[in-house]
Design a protein around this motif. Structure first.
Motif, short mmCIF file in Angstrom:
data_model
loop_
_atom_site.label_atom_id
_atom_site.label_comp_id
_atom_site.label_asym_id
_atom_site.label_seq_id
_atom_site.Cartn_x
_atom_site.Cartn_y
_atom_site.Cartn_z
N ASP A 1 41.80 -5.84 19.66
CA ASP A 1 41.86 -4.25 20.02
C ASP A 1 42.02 -4.44 21.59
O ASP A 1 41.57 -5.38 22.04
CB ASP A 1 40.48 -3.51 19.83
N SER B 1 42.05 3.09 24.09
CA SER B 1 43.11 2.55 23.37
C SER B 1 44.66 2.59 23.57
O SER B 1 45.04 3.71 24.12
CB SER B 1 43.06 2.90 21.84
N LYS C 1 50.12 -3.26 22.76
CA LYS C 1 49.99 -4.42 21.96
C LYS C 1 50.93 -5.42 21.52
O LYS C 1 50.89 -6.65 21.39
CB LYS C 1 49.10 -3.83 20.55
N THR D 1 38.31 -8.37 21.86
CA THR D 1 38.36 -6.83 22.48
C THR D 1 38.74 -6.94 23.82
O THR D 1 37.99 -7.64 24.84
CB THR D 1 37.07 -5.98 22.20
#
Length: 367
Positions: free
Chosen positions: A82, A89, A94, A117
């Motif tokens: 994550d 977020s 990503k 994370t």
């Protein structure tokens, strides 16, 4: 000096189920610019940079062992992570982390065994020409190396830092210059001992006291997203009509800086650094497709610096990254005078009158 194969571990002697690390890694500002790269993030020419102090990324890496599944061997499983940016977020970051993990998995075989994370934040605007990818990838690499050192406690300090720089390079080329050292060289250069295309190394030669605590005030002309990504810009050097001469010039300017760092000649320093900045932008302006990343206020600032320097004989100069913002470089002993000049004459050219006062730092720090 380590080679690529040296960074592939044989076997870990320890194990750990979960935990976390936190590192702060600074941005850096290149004096001799890296522009153009080969396969696997290998630079087309060597570069040298000042490591900064205040412009940095702070990243916390939490990790937990994934449950063992008989259905899927670890080596065939997916990376699991994550990503949070400033507490929120950040899905659009990503793919870059996924690509980074794919590139480094052979060197960190534990990556698929854990869920990570990654919680990261910057002390400066993201994607505005202050090398946020450099500090971000450096901080992540430092955290991952801390985990590997837990699994292999006999790891030497030299290996730890060189492998961290090696890994950071695979995420963002200039990130390898944000690991360690006040002045860092990346790329093979015949007259610099230990220089390598694989990682950054601390500049090994004499550095004159004129460069102690050198200042960098970053004028935020445009805090928006960059018009051209660094990756695209580097690729435009493939087939560029002036590429080979530019690569030769970088070697020549690095040789000049070696002498300048030793003798402390600030007038010669200014010539090399400003020429490098303008050459970087010239390469973009005559590539295909072509780009102009300066803004009108960038040019206003450059001309104001030239006028001030000529009138006052103050050793202040500028450099640029691949964007509109201006790095104003000057020795510590003229700090008060230059800051007054910036406040009086340059702040009006900055977006929302914003600028960042920075100086030479010493690299990544465990928090």
């Amino acid at each position: 000096m380590f080679s690529t194969n040296d960074f592939i571990p044989n076997k870990y002697t320890q194990s750990i189920e979960n935990g976390s690390f936190q590192w702060s890694s600074p941005s850096n500002i290149a004096l001799v610019k890296y522009w153009g790269k080969k396969d696997k993030q290998i630079p087309a020419n060597p570069s040298v940079s000042f490591t900064l102090s205040n412009c940095k990324t702070i990243t916390t890496l939490a990790f937990a062992k994934k449950p063992i599944s008989s259905a899927l061997p670890v080596e065939d499983s997916d990376f699991s992570f994550d990503l949070l940016f400033e507490g929120q977020s950040k899905e659009d970051f990503k793919p870059k982390i996924q690509q980074f993990f794919e590139r480094i998995s052979v060197y960190l075989p534990f990556l698929k065994e854990y869920h990570f994370t990654i919680d990261t934040k910057n002390t400066f605007p993201h994607s505005s020409g202050i090398a946020s990818s450099a500090s971000g990838m450096a901080a992540l690499a430092m955290n991952l190396m801390s985990l590997e050192k837990t699994l292999n406690p006999t790891m030497t300090e030299d290996y730890f830092f060189q492998k961290a720089s090696f890994l950071a390079r695979l995420g963002s080329g200039s990130a390898c210059r944000s690991i360690k050292g006040k002045v860092v060289v990346w790329g093979n250069h015949n007259t610099i001992s230990g220089s390598s295309d694989l990682f950054g190394v601390e500049f090994p030669n004499t550095i004159h006291e004129n460069f102690n605590n050198f200042q960098d005030t970053i004028l935020l002309v445009d805090k928006g997203e960059k018009q051209v990504s660094s990756s695209l810009g580097h690729n435009l050097m493939n087939g560029h009509p002036f590429a080979e001469r530019r690569f030769d010039q970088a070697h020549e300017n690095l040789d000049k800086l070696i002498a300048i760092f030793e003798n402390g000649n600030l007038e010669d320093f200014i010539k090399v650094v400003e020429s490098e900045a303008l050459t970087l932008h010239a390469m973009m302006m005559c590539s295909m497709p072509y780009f102009i990343l300066m803004k009108p206020n960038t040019l206003e600032i450059i001309n104001a610096i030239w006028k001030f320097r000529n009138a006052t004989k103050t050793p202040v100069c500028f450099t640029l990254d691949a964007g509109a913002n201006v790095h104003v470089l000057y020795p510590h002993n003229v700090k008060e005078k230059v800051l007054q000049f910036i406040k009086d004459e340059l702040v009006g050219y900055c977006q929302n009158a914003q600028y960042i006062c920075d100086q030479i730092g010493s690299g990544s720090i465990a928090l």
